[in-house]
Each structure stands twice: as structure tokens, then as C-alpha cells.
Design an enzyme around this catalytic site. Structure first.
Site, PDB file in Angstrom:
ATOM      1  N   GLY A 198     -20.292 -44.270 -40.964  1.00 19.22           N
ATOM      2  CA  GLY A 198     -19.000 -44.821 -40.541  1.00 19.22           C
ATOM      3  C   GLY A 198     -19.066 -46.044 -39.645  1.00 19.22           C
ATOM      4  O   GLY A 198     -18.206 -46.919 -39.708  1.00 19.22           O
ATOM      5  N   GLU A 213     -20.107 -46.002 -32.515  1.00 18.81           N
ATOM      6  CA  GLU A 213     -19.495 -45.055 -33.453  1.00 18.81           C
ATOM      7  C   GLU A 213     -18.165 -45.610 -33.968  1.00 18.81           C
ATOM      8  O   GLU A 213     -17.499 -46.390 -33.286  1.00 18.81           O
ATOM      9  CB  GLU A 213     -19.308 -43.708 -32.714  1.00 18.81           C
ATOM     10  CG  GLU A 213     -18.594 -42.618 -33.452  1.00 18.81           C
ATOM     11  CD  GLU A 213     -19.255 -42.170 -34.750  1.00 18.81           C
ATOM     12  OE1 GLU A 213     -19.555 -43.032 -35.588  1.00 18.81           O
ATOM     13  OE2 GLU A 213     -19.392 -40.951 -34.954  1.00 18.81           O
ATOM     14  N   ASP A 243     -12.927 -38.477 -32.678  1.00 26.16           N
ATOM     15  CA  ASP A 243     -11.797 -37.646 -33.090  1.00 26.16           C
ATOM     16  C   ASP A 243     -11.806 -36.391 -32.213  1.00 26.16           C
ATOM     17  O   ASP A 243     -11.401 -36.445 -31.063  1.00 26.16           O
ATOM     18  CB  ASP A 243     -11.959 -37.362 -34.588  1.00 26.16           C
ATOM     19  CG  ASP A 243     -10.795 -36.612 -35.200  1.00 26.16           C
ATOM     20  OD1 ASP A 243      -9.691 -36.706 -34.666  1.00 26.16           O
ATOM     21  OD2 ASP A 243     -11.000 -35.921 -36.214  1.00 26.16           O
ATOM     22  N   LYS A 247      -9.170 -41.445 -31.038  1.00 27.37           N
ATOM     23  CA  LYS A 247      -8.001 -40.586 -31.314  1.00 27.37           C
ATOM     24  C   LYS A 247      -7.942 -39.562 -30.181  1.00 27.37           C
ATOM     25  O   LYS A 247      -8.370 -38.417 -30.341  1.00 27.37           O
ATOM     26  CB  LYS A 247      -8.245 -39.816 -32.614  1.00 27.37           C
ATOM     27  CG  LYS A 247      -7.611 -40.358 -33.864  1.00 27.37           C
ATOM     28  CD  LYS A 247      -7.722 -39.298 -34.980  1.00 27.37           C
ATOM     29  CE  LYS A 247      -7.754 -39.944 -36.342  1.00 27.37           C
ATOM     30  NZ  LYS A 247      -7.982 -38.961 -37.429  1.00 27.37           N
ATOM     31  N   ASP A 276     -14.258 -43.364 -44.254  1.00 28.62           N
ATOM     32  CA  ASP A 276     -14.165 -42.964 -45.658  1.00 28.62           C
ATOM     33  C   ASP A 276     -13.127 -41.884 -45.924  1.00 28.62           C
ATOM     34  O   ASP A 276     -12.695 -41.169 -45.014  1.00 28.62           O
ATOM     35  CB  ASP A 276     -15.517 -42.418 -46.115  1.00 28.62           C
ATOM     36  CG  ASP A 276     -15.837 -41.069 -45.475  1.00 28.62           C
ATOM     37  OD1 ASP A 276     -15.843 -40.984 -44.229  1.00 28.62           O
ATOM     38  OD2 ASP A 276     -16.051 -40.089 -46.221  1.00 28.62           O
ATOM     39  N   ARG A 287     -14.996 -47.120 -47.636  1.00 26.11           N
ATOM     40  CA  ARG A 287     -15.621 -47.658 -46.420  1.00 26.11           C
ATOM     41  C   ARG A 287     -15.666 -49.183 -46.455  1.00 26.11           C
ATOM     42  O   ARG A 287     -15.762 -49.838 -45.418  1.00 26.11           O
ATOM     43  CB  ARG A 287     -17.066 -47.151 -46.291  1.00 26.11           C
ATOM     44  CG  ARG A 287     -17.204 -45.658 -46.082  1.00 26.11           C
ATOM     45  CD  ARG A 287     -18.664 -45.339 -45.757  1.00 26.11           C
ATOM     46  NE  ARG A 287     -18.990 -43.935 -45.897  1.00 26.11           N
ATOM     47  CZ  ARG A 287     -18.803 -43.009 -44.964  1.00 26.11           C
ATOM     48  NH1 ARG A 287     -18.260 -43.337 -43.814  1.00 26.11           N
ATOM     49  NH2 ARG A 287     -19.138 -41.749 -45.182  1.00 26.11           N
TER      50      ARG A 287
HETATM   51  P1  IMP Z   1     -15.404 -35.811 -34.542  1.00 20.11           P
HETATM   52  O1  IMP Z   1     -16.777 -35.238 -34.543  1.00 20.11           O
HETATM   53  O2  IMP Z   1     -14.341 -34.794 -34.796  1.00 20.11           O
HETATM   54  O3  IMP Z   1     -15.088 -36.652 -33.310  1.00 20.11           O
HETATM   55  O4  IMP Z   1     -15.289 -36.752 -35.805  1.00 20.11           O
HETATM   56  C1  IMP Z   1     -16.007 -37.881 -35.881  1.00 20.11           C
HETATM   57  C2  IMP Z   1     -16.259 -38.275 -37.318  1.00 20.11           C
HETATM   58  O5  IMP Z   1     -15.223 -37.819 -38.200  1.00 20.11           O
HETATM   59  C3  IMP Z   1     -16.247 -39.781 -37.405  1.00 20.11           C
HETATM   60  O6  IMP Z   1     -17.521 -40.310 -37.223  1.00 20.11           O
HETATM   61  C4  IMP Z   1     -15.675 -40.039 -38.782  1.00 20.11           C
HETATM   62  O7  IMP Z   1     -16.722 -40.114 -39.717  1.00 20.11           O
HETATM   63  C5  IMP Z   1     -14.825 -38.829 -39.098  1.00 20.11           C
HETATM   64  N1  IMP Z   1     -13.368 -39.082 -38.925  1.00 20.11           N
HETATM   65  C6  IMP Z   1     -12.573 -38.708 -37.896  1.00 20.11           C
HETATM   66  N2  IMP Z   1     -11.303 -39.107 -38.073  1.00 20.11           N
HETATM   67  C7  IMP Z   1     -11.295 -39.773 -39.253  1.00 20.11           C
HETATM   68  C8  IMP Z   1     -10.260 -40.464 -39.998  1.00 20.11           C
HETATM   69  O8  IMP Z   1      -9.080 -40.564 -39.624  1.00 20.11           O
HETATM   70  N3  IMP Z   1     -10.660 -41.040 -41.181  1.00 20.11           N
HETATM   71  C9  IMP Z   1     -11.937 -40.978 -41.641  1.00 20.11           C
HETATM   72  N4  IMP Z   1     -12.927 -40.352 -40.980  1.00 20.11           N
HETATM   73  C10 IMP Z   1     -12.613 -39.762 -39.801  1.00 20.11           C
HETATM   74 MG    MG Z   2     -16.984 -39.678 -42.102  1.00 18.36          MG
END
Ligand code: IMP
Ligand code: MG
Length: 177
Positions: free
Chosen positions: A45, A100, A104, A133, A161, A167
Site C-alpha cells: 500500500g 505507511e 485504520d 482514519k 487496493d 493501487r
Molecule cells: P489497520 O491495520 O487496521 O490499521 O489497517 C491498515 C491496512 O489496511 C492498510 O495498510 C491498508 O492496506 C488497509 N486499509 C485500511 N483502510 C483501507 C481503505 O479504506 N482502503 C483500502 N485499504 C485500507
Molecule cells: Mg491493503
């Protein structure tokens, strides 16, 4: 697959480029030009953000990558981090910055930042994220540098993605319901 006519622009390519340059300048101001910085990109990403950011950095940059995934194939986090590739050079005593695409829930970065802080003996581990986010955060992850705060909607493009596609889109887009 996504119908491209339903994809709306959330952050245009122009805005991305301008803001990423600003973030690079913030980072340049925080380090001196003769310092070394190990930039660790989280594949896949962060790829687009990483290259755009790195172009504007003025210190001595070493480029490294890890490959992690938490989403699997769906729109919702799987709740577990898959470390697909965590091979890194010796980081002992080094200044490190993780790059990064998006924070999220924070699961992925909580894992990686803890790994780097406890296992690698780096002098300093910072985090630079393209998108934050904040409203969906579940783990205590706080970017040191961030380009944009966004609301809780699923977005694609500029590295992000949907089922491994899109991407390559040059802007950040979202699907209108
Ligand atoms: P986390 O571990 O929940 O913080 O998520 C992080 C990963 O989830 C990121 O590196 C992204 O690859 C993916 N991700 C989170 N939100 C989105 C989105 O809205 N669209 C696409 N990928 C996302
Ligand atoms: Mg991803």
C-alpha cells in the site's frame, strides 16, 4: 470489479503531490542533512506515497521495505497481521521512519512499531502516514507525520487496493453508494 464511473475523487493527484511535498519539508526540518534515515515502506500500500515522499527528502536515505497484510482480501480487517516479509538490515543505533499508506484500526502498525522498538535496537522509530482514519482506531498508534486525516469510508487508489486492484490509480477515490 468496480465500475469506474461510480468512483469519486476524495483527494486529487494535485492535492496529493502538494501535500506530500509539504510533509517531506516537515520531515526535512526535523532532521539535519548529514543524518542517515532508514525509510521502511510497508508494502504494497505505501509504494506510491513512499516514492513520492522520498524524492523530496534531503538527508541520507536508505530504502527498505517490509511486506505485511491485515485485510486479506476483504474490505474489513482480518484482525490479524500476516508478516509476509520482515527482512531488514541491522538497525541498531539507526534512526528509522516507517512509511505507511493508511492507519485504520492501527493493528498493522501497532505490530510493526512494537517489533521495531523491541527487536531491532533502533535509536528512534517514527511513523509517517499518508492517511489517518482516526475514528476507527483500536490500537494506540499515533503518526509523527501525516498528510491527511480522513473519515471512515473505504477508499482506493494511490497504493490502496480493493481485492489487490486499483493501487495504480493516481488519486484517492471512494465509491458513492
Ligand atoms: P489497520 O491495520 O487496521 O490499521 O489497517 C491498515 C491496512 O489496511 C492498510 O495498510 C491498508 O492496506 C488497509 N486499509 C485500511 N483502510 C483501507 C481503505 O479504506 N482502503 C483500502 N485499504 C485500507
Ligand atoms: Mg491493503
Amino acid at each position: 470489479m468496480i465500475k469506474m464511473e461510480n468512483l469519486k475523487v476524495l483527494i486529487s493527484e494535485e492535492k496529493l503531490m502538494a501535500r506530500i511535498k509539504e510533509v517531506a519539508e516537515e520531515i526535512n526540518a526535523a532532521y539535519s542533512e548529514d543524518e542517515e534515515l532508514v525509510l521502511i515502506g510497508v508494502l504494497k500500500g505505501a509504494l506510491m506515497f513512499y516514492t513520492e515522499l522520498a524524492k523530496h527528502l534531503k538527508m541520507h536515505v536508505r530504502m527498505e521495505f517490509v511486506s505485511l497484510s491485515s485485510y486479506g482480501d476483504s474490505e474489513k480487517s482480518s484482525g490479524k497481521v500476516n508478516a509476509l516479509n520482515l527482512h531488514l538490515p541491522n538497525l541498531e543505533g539507526k534512526k528509522v521512519m516507517v512509511v505507511e499508506d493508511i492507519v485504520d484500526t492501527g493493528l498493522t502498525l501497532d505490530f510493526l512499531m512494537n517489533f521495531l522498538r523491541t527487536k531491532c535496537n533502533a535509536k528512534e522509530v517514527k511513523l509517517c502516514a499518508l492517511l489517518d482514519k482516526k475514528c476507527s482506531r483500536k490500537f494506540p498508534v499515533h503518526p509523527d507525520f501525516c498528510a491527511f486525516d480522513i473519515d471512515d469510508k473505504f477508499i482506493i487508489g494511490f497504493g490502496l487496493d480493493y481485492k489487490e486492484f486499483y493501487r495504480n490509480i493516481s488519486y484517492i477515490g471512494y465509491l458513492e453508494n
